[in-house]
Design a protein around this motif. Sequence first.
Motif, PDB file in Angstrom:
ATOM      1  N   SER A 152      11.231  -7.967  28.392  1.00 42.76           N
ATOM      2  CA  SER A 152      12.627  -7.583  28.135  1.00 42.76           C
ATOM      3  C   SER A 152      12.867  -7.215  26.676  1.00 42.76           C
ATOM      4  CB  SER A 152      13.562  -8.720  28.546  1.00 42.76           C
ATOM      5  OG  SER A 152      13.272  -9.906  27.823  1.00 42.76           O
ATOM      6  N   TRP A 153      11.980  -7.638  25.783  1.00 43.24           N
ATOM      7  CA  TRP A 153      12.136  -7.322  24.370  1.00 43.24           C
ATOM      8  C   TRP A 153      11.871  -5.847  24.088  1.00 43.24           C
ATOM      9  CZ3 TRP A 153      13.609 -10.053  19.979  1.00 43.24           C
ATOM     10  CH2 TRP A 153      13.930 -11.391  20.186  1.00 43.24           C
ATOM     11  N   THR A 154      11.090  -5.197  24.907  1.00 42.73           N
ATOM     12  CA  THR A 154      10.687  -3.824  24.601  1.00 42.73           C
ATOM     13  C   THR A 154      11.886  -2.891  24.548  1.00 42.73           C
ATOM     14  OG1 THR A 154       8.520  -4.208  25.620  1.00 42.73           O
ATOM     15  CG2 THR A 154       9.198  -1.921  25.304  1.00 42.73           C
ATOM     16  N   ASP A 155      12.672  -2.843  25.615  1.00 43.41           N
ATOM     17  CA  ASP A 155      13.841  -1.962  25.642  1.00 43.41           C
ATOM     18  C   ASP A 155      14.861  -2.368  24.587  1.00 43.41           C
ATOM     19  OD1 ASP A 155      12.928  -0.262  27.598  1.00 43.41           O
ATOM     20  OD2 ASP A 155      13.970  -1.286  29.239  1.00 43.41           O
ATOM     21  N   ALA A 156      15.056  -3.672  24.442  1.00 47.04           N
ATOM     22  CA  ALA A 156      16.050  -4.147  23.476  1.00 47.04           C
ATOM     23  C   ALA A 156      15.669  -3.754  22.056  1.00 47.04           C
ATOM     24  CB  ALA A 156      16.204  -5.666  23.588  1.00 47.04           C
ATOM     25  N   LEU A 157      14.396  -3.891  21.730  1.00 50.29           N
ATOM     26  CA  LEU A 157      13.925  -3.546  20.391  1.00 50.29           C
ATOM     27  C   LEU A 157      13.982  -2.042  20.160  1.00 50.29           C
ATOM     28  CD1 LEU A 157      12.659  -4.368  17.709  1.00 50.29           C
ATOM     29  CD2 LEU A 157      10.426  -4.457  18.841  1.00 50.29           C
ATOM     30  N   ARG A 158      13.586  -1.280  21.175  1.00 51.41           N
ATOM     31  CA  ARG A 158      13.622   0.179  21.057  1.00 51.41           C
ATOM     32  C   ARG A 158      15.064   0.671  20.859  1.00 51.41           C
ATOM     33  NH1 ARG A 158      11.708   1.369  25.824  1.00 51.41           N
ATOM     34  NH2 ARG A 158       9.530   1.539  25.187  1.00 51.41           N
ATOM     35  N   PHE A 198       0.830  -1.207   0.000  1.00 52.13           N
ATOM     36  CA  PHE A 198       0.000   0.000   0.000  1.00 52.13           C
ATOM     37  C   PHE A 198       0.866   1.260   0.000  1.00 52.13           C
ATOM     38  CE2 PHE A 198      -1.712   3.305   2.870  1.00 52.13           C
ATOM     39  CZ  PHE A 198      -2.663   3.843   2.002  1.00 52.13           C
ATOM     40  N   THR A 199       1.924   1.270   0.816  1.00 53.91           N
ATOM     41  CA  THR A 199       2.783   2.465   0.866  1.00 53.91           C
ATOM     42  C   THR A 199       3.510   2.683  -0.451  1.00 53.91           C
ATOM     43  OG1 THR A 199       4.725   1.289   1.762  1.00 53.91           O
ATOM     44  CG2 THR A 199       3.123   2.159   3.352  1.00 53.91           C
ATOM     45  N   GLN A 200       3.764   1.621  -1.166  1.00 52.36           N
ATOM     46  CA  GLN A 200       4.412   1.749  -2.475  1.00 52.36           C
ATOM     47  C   GLN A 200       3.437   2.285  -3.518  1.00 52.36           C
ATOM     48  OE1 GLN A 200       5.704  -2.316  -2.724  1.00 52.36           O
ATOM     49  NE2 GLN A 200       7.708  -1.902  -1.791  1.00 52.36           N
ATOM     50  N   GLN A 201       2.158   1.926  -3.365  1.00 49.95           N
ATOM     51  CA  GLN A 201       1.130   2.406  -4.289  1.00 49.95           C
ATOM     52  C   GLN A 201       0.671   3.819  -3.951  1.00 49.95           C
ATOM     53  OE1 GLN A 201      -1.482  -0.863  -3.375  1.00 49.95           O
ATOM     54  NE2 GLN A 201      -1.096  -1.896  -5.331  1.00 49.95           N
ATOM     55  N   SER A 202       0.680   4.144  -2.655  1.00 53.96           N
ATOM     56  CA  SER A 202       0.219   5.460  -2.195  1.00 53.96           C
ATOM     57  C   SER A 202       1.249   6.050  -1.235  1.00 53.96           C
ATOM     58  CB  SER A 202      -1.141   5.339  -1.498  1.00 53.96           C
ATOM     59  OG  SER A 202      -2.126   4.855  -2.381  1.00 53.96           O
ATOM     60  N   PRO A 203       2.366   6.521  -1.746  1.00 53.33           N
ATOM     61  CA  PRO A 203       3.430   7.044  -0.872  1.00 53.33           C
ATOM     62  C   PRO A 203       2.941   8.196   0.003  1.00 53.33           C
ATOM     63  CG  PRO A 203       4.225   6.757  -3.116  1.00 53.33           C
ATOM     64  CD  PRO A 203       2.739   6.578  -3.169  1.00 53.33           C
ATOM     65  N   GLY A 204       3.454   8.208   1.245  1.00 55.00           N
ATOM     66  CA  GLY A 204       3.157   9.300   2.163  1.00 55.00           C
ATOM     67  C   GLY A 204       1.878   9.156   2.940  1.00 55.00           C
ATOM     68  N   ARG A 205       1.135   8.074   2.722  1.00 54.90           N
ATOM     69  CA  ARG A 205      -0.190   7.939   3.328  1.00 54.90           C
ATOM     70  C   ARG A 205      -0.210   7.085   4.594  1.00 54.90           C
ATOM     71  NH1 ARG A 205      -4.110  11.518   1.941  1.00 54.90           N
ATOM     72  NH2 ARG A 205      -3.986  12.027  -0.266  1.00 54.90           N
ATOM     73  N   PHE A 206       0.970   6.686   5.079  1.00 55.42           N
ATOM     74  CA  PHE A 206       1.035   5.871   6.295  1.00 55.42           C
ATOM     75  C   PHE A 206       2.317   6.209   7.037  1.00 55.42           C
ATOM     76  CE2 PHE A 206       2.644   2.043   8.480  1.00 55.42           C
ATOM     77  CZ  PHE A 206       1.599   1.813   9.359  1.00 55.42           C
ATOM     78  N   THR A 207       2.271   6.124   8.351  1.00 52.85           N
ATOM     79  CA  THR A 207       3.466   6.233   9.184  1.00 52.85           C
ATOM     80  C   THR A 207       3.204   5.533  10.504  1.00 52.85           C
ATOM     81  OG1 THR A 207       5.163   7.753  10.012  1.00 52.85           O
ATOM     82  CG2 THR A 207       2.864   8.414  10.335  1.00 52.85           C
ATOM     83  N   TYR A 208       4.233   5.409  11.299  1.00 50.96           N
ATOM     84  CA  TYR A 208       4.068   4.913  12.667  1.00 50.96           C
ATOM     85  C   TYR A 208       4.880   5.807  13.594  1.00 50.96           C
ATOM     86  CZ  TYR A 208       8.658   2.560  12.102  1.00 50.96           C
ATOM     87  OH  TYR A 208       9.986   2.279  11.891  1.00 50.96           O
ATOM     88  N   PRO A 209       4.497   5.925  14.866  1.00 46.31           N
ATOM     89  CA  PRO A 209       5.265   6.774  15.792  1.00 46.31           C
ATOM     90  C   PRO A 209       6.634   6.176  16.092  1.00 46.31           C
ATOM     91  CG  PRO A 209       3.033   6.340  16.620  1.00 46.31           C
ATOM     92  CD  PRO A 209       3.281   5.393  15.493  1.00 46.31           C
ATOM     93  N   THR A 210       7.536   7.024  16.553  1.00 42.16           N
ATOM     94  CA  THR A 210       8.837   6.524  16.977  1.00 42.16           C
ATOM     95  C   THR A 210       8.648   5.529  18.137  1.00 42.16           C
ATOM     96  OG1 THR A 210       9.094   8.368  18.523  1.00 42.16           O
ATOM     97  CG2 THR A 210      10.016   8.642  16.313  1.00 42.16           C
ATOM     98  N   PRO A 211       9.574   4.595  18.322  1.00 39.69           N
ATOM     99  CA  PRO A 211       9.380   3.546  19.334  1.00 39.69           C
ATOM    100  C   PRO A 211       9.459   4.023  20.778  1.00 39.69           C
ATOM    101  CG  PRO A 211      11.491   3.283  18.235  1.00 39.69           C
ATOM    102  CD  PRO A 211      10.749   4.338  17.472  1.00 39.69           C
ATOM    103  N   SER A 212       9.712   5.300  21.004  1.00 37.73           N
ATOM    104  CA  SER A 212       9.578   5.815  22.372  1.00 37.73           C
ATOM    105  C   SER A 212       8.110   5.893  22.761  1.00 37.73           C
ATOM    106  CB  SER A 212      10.219   7.197  22.488  1.00 37.73           C
ATOM    107  OG  SER A 212       9.660   8.090  21.538  1.00 37.73           O
ATOM    108  N   ASP A 213       7.228   5.878  21.775  1.00 39.45           N
ATOM    109  CA  ASP A 213       5.782   5.886  22.001  1.00 39.45           C
ATOM    110  C   ASP A 213       5.273   4.450  22.081  1.00 39.45           C
ATOM    111  OD1 ASP A 213       3.021   7.451  21.651  1.00 39.45           O
ATOM    112  OD2 ASP A 213       2.957   5.691  20.364  1.00 39.45           O
ATOM    113  N   TYR A 214       4.252   4.239  22.894  1.00 37.74           N
ATOM    114  CA  TYR A 214       3.700   2.893  23.088  1.00 37.74           C
ATOM    115  C   TYR A 214       3.219   2.291  21.768  1.00 37.74           C
ATOM    116  CZ  TYR A 214       0.628  -0.834  24.694  1.00 37.74           C
ATOM    117  OH  TYR A 214       0.027  -2.062  24.867  1.00 37.74           O
ATOM    118  N   LEU A 215       2.510   3.087  20.948  1.00 39.63           N
ATOM    119  CA  LEU A 215       2.019   2.565  19.680  1.00 39.63           C
ATOM    120  C   LEU A 215       3.164   2.285  18.718  1.00 39.63           C
ATOM    121  CD1 LEU A 215      -1.247   4.215  18.292  1.00 39.63           C
ATOM    122  CD2 LEU A 215      -0.800   1.833  18.862  1.00 39.63           C
ATOM    123  N   GLY A 216       4.191   3.124  18.764  1.00 44.93           N
ATOM    124  CA  GLY A 216       5.325   2.919  17.880  1.00 44.93           C
ATOM    125  C   GLY A 216       6.025   1.606  18.143  1.00 44.93           C
ATOM    126  N   ILE A 217       6.310   1.320  19.409  1.00 44.79           N
ATOM    127  CA  ILE A 217       6.983   0.061  19.734  1.00 44.79           C
ATOM    128  C   ILE A 217       6.057  -1.117  19.472  1.00 44.79           C
ATOM    129  CG2 ILE A 217       6.364  -0.022  22.190  1.00 44.79           C
ATOM    130  CD1 ILE A 217       9.803  -0.897  20.693  1.00 44.79           C
TER     131      ILE A 217
END
Length: 386
Positions: free
Chosen positions: A369-375, A164-183
């Motif tokens: 323990s995965w949360t901090d490591a992944l972030r 979808f992002t390749q077909q419609s560039p700029g139409r999706f994002t996610y928050p940085t992983p410091s945010d709960y939804l981002g991680i």
Amino acid sequence: MPSQNNVSNVDTTVSPTVRFHAWGGSAQVNGYIRWLAKQLAQKHNIALQHVKLADTSDAVSRVLAEKAAGNSSEGSVDLIWINGENFATMKKHGLLTPNWVGELPSFALTSPNENPAMTTDFGESTLGMEAPWGKASMVFYIRQSHFHQAALTPPSNLEEILAFTQQSPGRFTYPTPSDYLGISFLKYALLQLNPQHRDLFYQPVTEQALSKTLPSLWAFLDALHPNMWRQGKMMVRQASQLQRLMSSGELSMAFSFTAAEIPSAVERFDLPTDIRTYAMKDGSLANVHFIGLTFNSPNKQAAKDVVNFMLSPQAQAEKQKLTVWGDDTVLDMRRLSEAQKRMFDEPLSHPSALDKSVAVPLLGEPHSSWTDALRDAWYSQYGARY
């Protein structure tokens, strides 16, 4: 049928105050807690004080400081709304009262012996230190008009999100992983990209596990980022900003961990009426959130009475109402009487609401323990993008 009476007989001549430290960033959640406070005052002569938090870790730090200062019985926090990382921290440092949840008559209605999600938090055994309060899972929502105009079908799995992002560039994002939804988005992607290693995610993280699983995530994100909003060079830092970008039309798709907040935002005109909510067919990251009782609460009995009511069919049914919060109940419907089951009946659903009749695989949260490591690994790979 377990009794729904109080855990103890409350002295009607005294109104104990129970300080409930909970995130205060949602109008729906705050309104529901006000309802709880009113019910507890009227029915159980308990004053429930909502101490609103911007970050749950603030309350965890306070309890930790009190323990370090030798305060073992006059703490300033009675109950705390936690899960995942914060629970692991409190468990590690002995900041919670153990083995109290089994005393609650209402807890039996969750069928804990048959449902390990009621006694496990991000891979950690709760050991009776916290009571389940509600369930949540990742959902996506789209601007329906945008998809119709582009003759596109909403993505139903991780691979289709990339397409979808390749077909419609700029139409999706996610928050940085410091945010709960981002991680959370990163966890969802990591789980889906590594089905052969899925057992690793439910054990404490190791360098070997990271080396096996992260390459596929970096390959996916390397392909995704250039097609995201602002080419992925700038990302939002808070989940609330996703709603603003959806409302302005800059994004066509976003996601949330609280399905009910989406139709509520439509009703408040914070989101347009063409919003539609759904879950990915390849699975939704899901978790149970809990209520912990601090080790040094001076009001432990009253706090237990509060949690027992929070787990009652009446309180759980009110919380699940779409017009109130929409937070899924942790109760096992098989344990309820027919009259109690009817409390959970919903009127006609909102057009923007998630269709709960559609079954979706649920992906359990990885070990805490995965949360901090992944972030940390994400920031090492991509740096700050805001």
